[in-house]
Design a protein around this motif. Structure first.
Motif, PDB file in Angstrom:
ATOM      1  N   CYS A 142       0.938  -1.131  -0.004  1.00 21.40           N
ATOM      2  CA  CYS A 142       0.003   0.071   0.038  1.00 21.40           C
ATOM      3  C   CYS A 142       1.035   1.328   0.067  1.00 21.40           C
ATOM      4  O   CYS A 142       1.853   1.523   0.921  1.00 21.40           O
ATOM      5  N   SER A 143       0.588   1.849  -1.160  1.00 20.99           N
ATOM      6  CA  SER A 143       1.407   3.280  -1.087  1.00 20.99           C
ATOM      7  C   SER A 143       0.772   4.619  -0.343  1.00 20.99           C
ATOM      8  O   SER A 143       1.347   5.615  -0.209  1.00 20.99           O
ATOM      9  N   GLY A 144      -0.510   4.280   0.036  1.00 20.50           N
ATOM     10  CA  GLY A 144      -1.188   5.270   0.390  1.00 20.50           C
ATOM     11  C   GLY A 144      -1.482   5.150   2.056  1.00 20.50           C
ATOM     12  O   GLY A 144      -0.458   4.664   2.748  1.00 20.50           O
ATOM     13  N   VAL A 145      -2.305   5.744   2.577  1.00 18.08           N
ATOM     14  CA  VAL A 145      -2.651   5.653   4.078  1.00 18.08           C
ATOM     15  C   VAL A 145      -3.066   4.353   4.390  1.00 18.08           C
ATOM     16  O   VAL A 145      -4.128   3.787   3.841  1.00 18.08           O
ATOM     17  N   VAL A 146      -2.537   3.775   5.533  1.00 19.25           N
ATOM     18  CA  VAL A 146      -3.141   2.441   5.937  1.00 19.25           C
ATOM     19  C   VAL A 146      -3.553   2.676   7.376  1.00 19.25           C
ATOM     20  O   VAL A 146      -2.900   3.399   8.261  1.00 19.25           O
ATOM     21  N   ARG A 147      -4.672   2.386   7.801  1.00 14.54           N
ATOM     22  CA  ARG A 147      -5.349   2.350   8.982  1.00 14.54           C
ATOM     23  C   ARG A 147      -6.079   1.221   9.618  1.00 14.54           C
ATOM     24  O   ARG A 147      -6.443   0.373   8.797  1.00 14.54           O
ATOM     25  N   TRP A 148      -6.080   1.004  10.942  1.00 15.62           N
ATOM     26  CA  TRP A 148      -6.585  -0.112  11.528  1.00 15.62           C
ATOM     27  C   TRP A 148      -8.030   0.527  12.126  1.00 15.62           C
ATOM     28  O   TRP A 148      -7.933   1.688  12.954  1.00 15.62           O
ATOM     29  N   ALA A 159      -5.176   3.575  14.908  1.00 19.10           N
ATOM     30  CA  ALA A 159      -3.656   3.882  14.628  1.00 19.10           C
ATOM     31  C   ALA A 159      -3.761   3.981  12.992  1.00 19.10           C
ATOM     32  O   ALA A 159      -4.451   3.217  12.277  1.00 19.10           O
ATOM     33  N   GLU A 160      -2.829   4.653  12.471  1.00 22.87           N
ATOM     34  CA  GLU A 160      -2.437   4.885  10.896  1.00 22.87           C
ATOM     35  C   GLU A 160      -1.095   5.309  10.404  1.00 22.87           C
ATOM     36  O   GLU A 160      -0.449   5.942  11.319  1.00 22.87           O
ATOM     37  N   CYS A 161      -0.773   5.048   9.325  1.00 25.66           N
ATOM     38  CA  CYS A 161       0.520   5.277   8.669  1.00 25.66           C
ATOM     39  C   CYS A 161       0.305   6.000   7.140  1.00 25.66           C
ATOM     40  O   CYS A 161      -0.529   5.386   6.638  1.00 25.66           O
ATOM     41  N   ASP A 162       1.225   6.761   7.066  1.00 25.14           N
ATOM     42  CA  ASP A 162       1.189   7.265   5.628  1.00 25.14           C
ATOM     43  C   ASP A 162       2.617   7.273   5.227  1.00 25.14           C
ATOM     44  O   ASP A 162       3.532   6.860   5.935  1.00 25.14           O
ATOM     45  N   GLN A 163       3.265   7.838   4.128  1.00 25.48           N
ATOM     46  CA  GLN A 163       4.609   7.821   3.489  1.00 25.48           C
ATOM     47  C   GLN A 163       5.458   8.497   4.456  1.00 25.48           C
ATOM     48  O   GLN A 163       6.551   8.636   4.184  1.00 25.48           O
ATOM     49  N   THR A 164       4.876   9.544   5.322  1.00 23.69           N
ATOM     50  CA  THR A 164       5.674  10.522   6.133  1.00 23.69           C
ATOM     51  C   THR A 164       5.969  10.173   7.652  1.00 23.69           C
ATOM     52  O   THR A 164       6.897  10.001   8.281  1.00 23.69           O
ATOM     53  N   SER A 165       4.758   9.375   8.117  1.00 27.53           N
ATOM     54  CA  SER A 165       5.098   9.097   9.529  1.00 27.53           C
ATOM     55  C   SER A 165       3.555   8.201   9.644  1.00 27.53           C
ATOM     56  O   SER A 165       2.787   7.927   9.228  1.00 27.53           O
ATOM     57  N   CYS A 166       3.678   7.429  11.223  1.00 28.10           N
ATOM     58  CA  CYS A 166       2.644   6.872  11.688  1.00 28.10           C
ATOM     59  C   CYS A 166       2.165   7.312  13.047  1.00 28.10           C
ATOM     60  O   CYS A 166       2.752   8.531  13.706  1.00 28.10           O
ATOM     61  N   ARG A 167       0.885   7.365  13.562  1.00 29.32           N
ATOM     62  CA  ARG A 167       0.154   8.118  14.488  1.00 29.32           C
ATOM     63  C   ARG A 167      -0.463   7.223  15.188  1.00 29.32           C
ATOM     64  O   ARG A 167      -1.344   6.277  14.623  1.00 29.32           O
ATOM     65  N   SER A 168      -0.604   7.241  16.567  1.00 39.79           N
ATOM     66  CA  SER A 168      -1.344   6.532  17.412  1.00 39.79           C
ATOM     67  C   SER A 168      -2.638   7.256  17.653  1.00 39.79           C
ATOM     68  O   SER A 168      -2.629   8.213  18.492  1.00 39.79           O
ATOM     69  N   VAL A 169      -3.750   7.078  16.865  1.00 37.92           N
ATOM     70  CA  VAL A 169      -5.151   7.899  17.420  1.00 37.92           C
ATOM     71  C   VAL A 169      -5.988   7.683  18.641  1.00 37.92           C
ATOM     72  O   VAL A 169      -6.184   8.360  19.156  1.00 37.92           O
ATOM     73  N   GLU A 171      -5.093   5.535  22.449  1.00 38.21           N
ATOM     74  CA  GLU A 171      -4.290   5.081  23.274  1.00 38.21           C
ATOM     75  C   GLU A 171      -4.204   3.656  23.394  1.00 38.21           C
ATOM     76  O   GLU A 171      -5.369   3.138  23.594  1.00 38.21           O
ATOM     77  N   GLY A 172      -3.100   3.114  23.351  1.00 41.71           N
ATOM     78  CA  GLY A 172      -2.826   1.634  23.323  1.00 41.71           C
ATOM     79  C   GLY A 172      -2.952   0.763  22.128  1.00 41.71           C
ATOM     80  O   GLY A 172      -2.666  -0.372  22.111  1.00 41.71           O
ATOM     81  N   TYR A 173      -3.004   1.588  21.152  1.00 41.96           N
ATOM     82  CA  TYR A 173      -2.642   1.160  19.665  1.00 41.96           C
ATOM     83  C   TYR A 173      -1.774   1.775  18.976  1.00 41.96           C
ATOM     84  O   TYR A 173      -1.635   3.032  18.831  1.00 41.96           O
ATOM     85  N   GLN A 174      -1.001   1.092  18.305  1.00 43.74           N
ATOM     86  CA  GLN A 174       0.285   1.522  17.677  1.00 43.74           C
ATOM     87  C   GLN A 174       0.742   0.626  16.455  1.00 43.74           C
ATOM     88  O   GLN A 174       0.682  -0.454  16.446  1.00 43.74           O
ATOM     89  N   MET A 175       1.189   1.518  15.345  1.00 42.58           N
ATOM     90  CA  MET A 175       2.138   0.999  14.147  1.00 42.58           C
ATOM     91  C   MET A 175       3.386   1.639  14.123  1.00 42.58           C
ATOM     92  O   MET A 175       3.487   2.605  14.479  1.00 42.58           O
ATOM     93  N   ILE A 176       4.364   0.659  13.746  1.00 44.38           N
ATOM     94  CA  ILE A 176       5.485   1.183  13.573  1.00 44.38           C
ATOM     95  C   ILE A 176       6.106   1.617  12.200  1.00 44.38           C
ATOM     96  O   ILE A 176       5.741   0.922  11.451  1.00 44.38           O
ATOM     97  N   ASN A 188      -0.015  -3.140  17.053  1.00 38.71           N
ATOM     98  CA  ASN A 188       0.265  -3.489  18.263  1.00 38.71           C
ATOM     99  C   ASN A 188      -0.664  -3.051  19.325  1.00 38.71           C
ATOM    100  O   ASN A 188      -0.959  -1.773  19.383  1.00 38.71           O
ATOM    101  N   ILE A 189      -1.201  -3.953  20.058  1.00 35.45           N
ATOM    102  CA  ILE A 189      -2.120  -3.583  21.355  1.00 35.45           C
ATOM    103  C   ILE A 189      -1.476  -3.849  22.409  1.00 35.45           C
ATOM    104  O   ILE A 189      -1.257  -4.949  22.730  1.00 35.45           O
ATOM    105  N   THR A 190      -1.437  -2.864  23.422  1.00 37.09           N
ATOM    106  CA  THR A 190      -1.077  -2.866  24.809  1.00 37.09           C
ATOM    107  C   THR A 190      -2.085  -3.086  25.858  1.00 37.09           C
ATOM    108  O   THR A 190      -3.345  -2.680  25.495  1.00 37.09           O
TER     109      THR A 190
END
Length: 382
Positions: A142-148, A159-169, A171-176, A188-190
């Motif tokens: 995927c070259s665009g926005v990926v989200r869970w 949580a979501e990622c694009d070509q520049t960064s990832c962010r946790s929308v 708390e407790g959910y994270q993409m690397i 990742n779910i803590t």
């Protein structure tokens, strides 16, 4: 509602209600499993008057009939054979949204509960211990926005990622980010508790690319209790649950719940802080056995309590005699640390005692110092 032998089931949460309705009908329960996107037929007993089908979570009226007409209150849910005496509810195009506990009512009284399950071997299952860290896998391009998202709340991004960064929308959910650049979109779910169990979806540009189901492993506790004391069974979830009881001697296995607790509703500030529980009063020797808390929607075991009623209970090495719940590894670590601190304090006390003993002995030896020496001795007092 049935009661636990002579013990009364009482809900002790600050914000919870207990559904306890005696019905003239014998309430039946069942389970229907269909493949994803197929139609499902949920059976029900005969009703000659006002019939209504509802769903539990959230409570919604789906379809109803009387002696003159039938109507569908929600699209995709129909009573097709009512005129022929068939009370079955037909659900078209079943997806994960429709996986739930359905209730058939006659004149406002529950006739039967039917659990609808979705069979889809394509959806991987991730199991994790309670409060552990779960990794939901997804490897795609995927070259665009990926989200869970959670399947039943697709508008809420975790949580979501694009070509520049990832962010946790949330708390407790994270993409690397580094993993994202390599095509690994794992989530990742803590602190994964029962509120986080369910189906998750990963999408790329609003196109679903991965579905994963998260399961939390059943909790197990051993309880030692004296006759006459109350027994507390924590629910661990805010969803509707059922309590099943099996005798310790293996006789009288319970096929029906001894208690049914409805949904706990709290606002967002309290939903994760309020713990609901059932209290069994005046425990007797005959109440020893296994108490199982099950999710009403899918019968999954949430918490299993192995209860032993004894006149003089001896604490089990993994049991808290006060609360009855199994002591966790953190609790044993805390005990070890506290024990070490006690030993250190004892050592300090002994050292101080020795020093004081030596000083006292010194003063005894110099009980009558010369005038010129008195000030010198006092100046050496530690």
């Amino acid at each position: 509602m049935k009661f636990c032998r002579s013990a009364l089931c009482v809900l002790i949460s600050l914000i919870i209600t207990l559904l306890s309705t005696d019905s003239a009908h014998t309430k039946l329960s069942g389970r229907v499993t269909v493949k994803l996107n197929d139609s499902a037929t949920l059976p029900c007993s005969y009703c000659s008057d006002w019939l209504r089908w509802t769903v539990q979570n959230p409570f919604t009226v789906l379809a109803e009939c009387n002696q003159t007409a039938c109507g569908s209150a929600k699209e995709g849910f129909n009573l097709l054979q009512y005129e022929k005496g068939d009370m079955s509810l037909t659900i078209s195009n079943v997806d994960f949204w429709k996986r739930n506990l359905y209730t058939c009512q006659c004149n406002g009284e529950d006739l039967c509960d039917v659990q609808l399950e979705i069979e889809d071997s394509r959806v991987p299952v991730v199991k994790v211990e309670y409060n552990g860290t779960a990794v939901l896998p997804c490897t795609e391009r995927c070259s665009g926005v990926v989200r869970w998202t959670v399947f039943h709340k697709r508008s809420e991004t975790l949580a979501e990622c694009d070509q520049t960064s990832c962010r946790s929308v949330k708390e407790g959910y994270q993409m690397i980010y580094n993993q994202y650049l390599q095509g690994d979109f794992s989530l990742n779910i803590t602190d994964a508790d029962f509120s986080k169990r369910g189906y998750y979806t990963c999408d790329c540009g609003n196109k679903d690319i991965c579905d994963v189901r998260l399961q939390i492993e059943t909790l197990n506790s051993t309880v030692l209790i004296k006759p006459g004391d109350p027994l507390f069974l924590e629910m661990d979830v805010t969803d509707p649950v059922k309590v099943y009881y099996n005798n310790s001697d293996g006789v009288g296995l319970s096929r029906t719940p001894v208690c049914t607790v409805n949904e706990l509703r709290c606002n967002n500030n309290y939903s994760q802080r309020v713990v609901s529980a059932v209290q069994l009063k005046e425990i007797k020797m005959s109440d020893s056995g296994v108490y199982t808390i099950r999710d009403s929607s899918n019968e999954h075991a949430i918490h299993v309590y192995t209860v032993s009623v004894q006149d003089n209970p001896q604490p089990h090495p993994h049991t808290d005699p006060d609360k009855g719940a199994a002591v966790s590894g953190w609790a044993w670590l805390s005990v070890g640390v506290n024990g070490l601190l006690v030993l250190v304090l004892i050592g300090l006390v002994v050292m101080m005692s020795v020093r004081r003993s030596n000083t006292t002995e010194c003063f005894l030896m110099n009980k009558l110092p010369a005038r010129g020496e008195e000030e010198e001795i006092l100046s050496h007092d530690p």
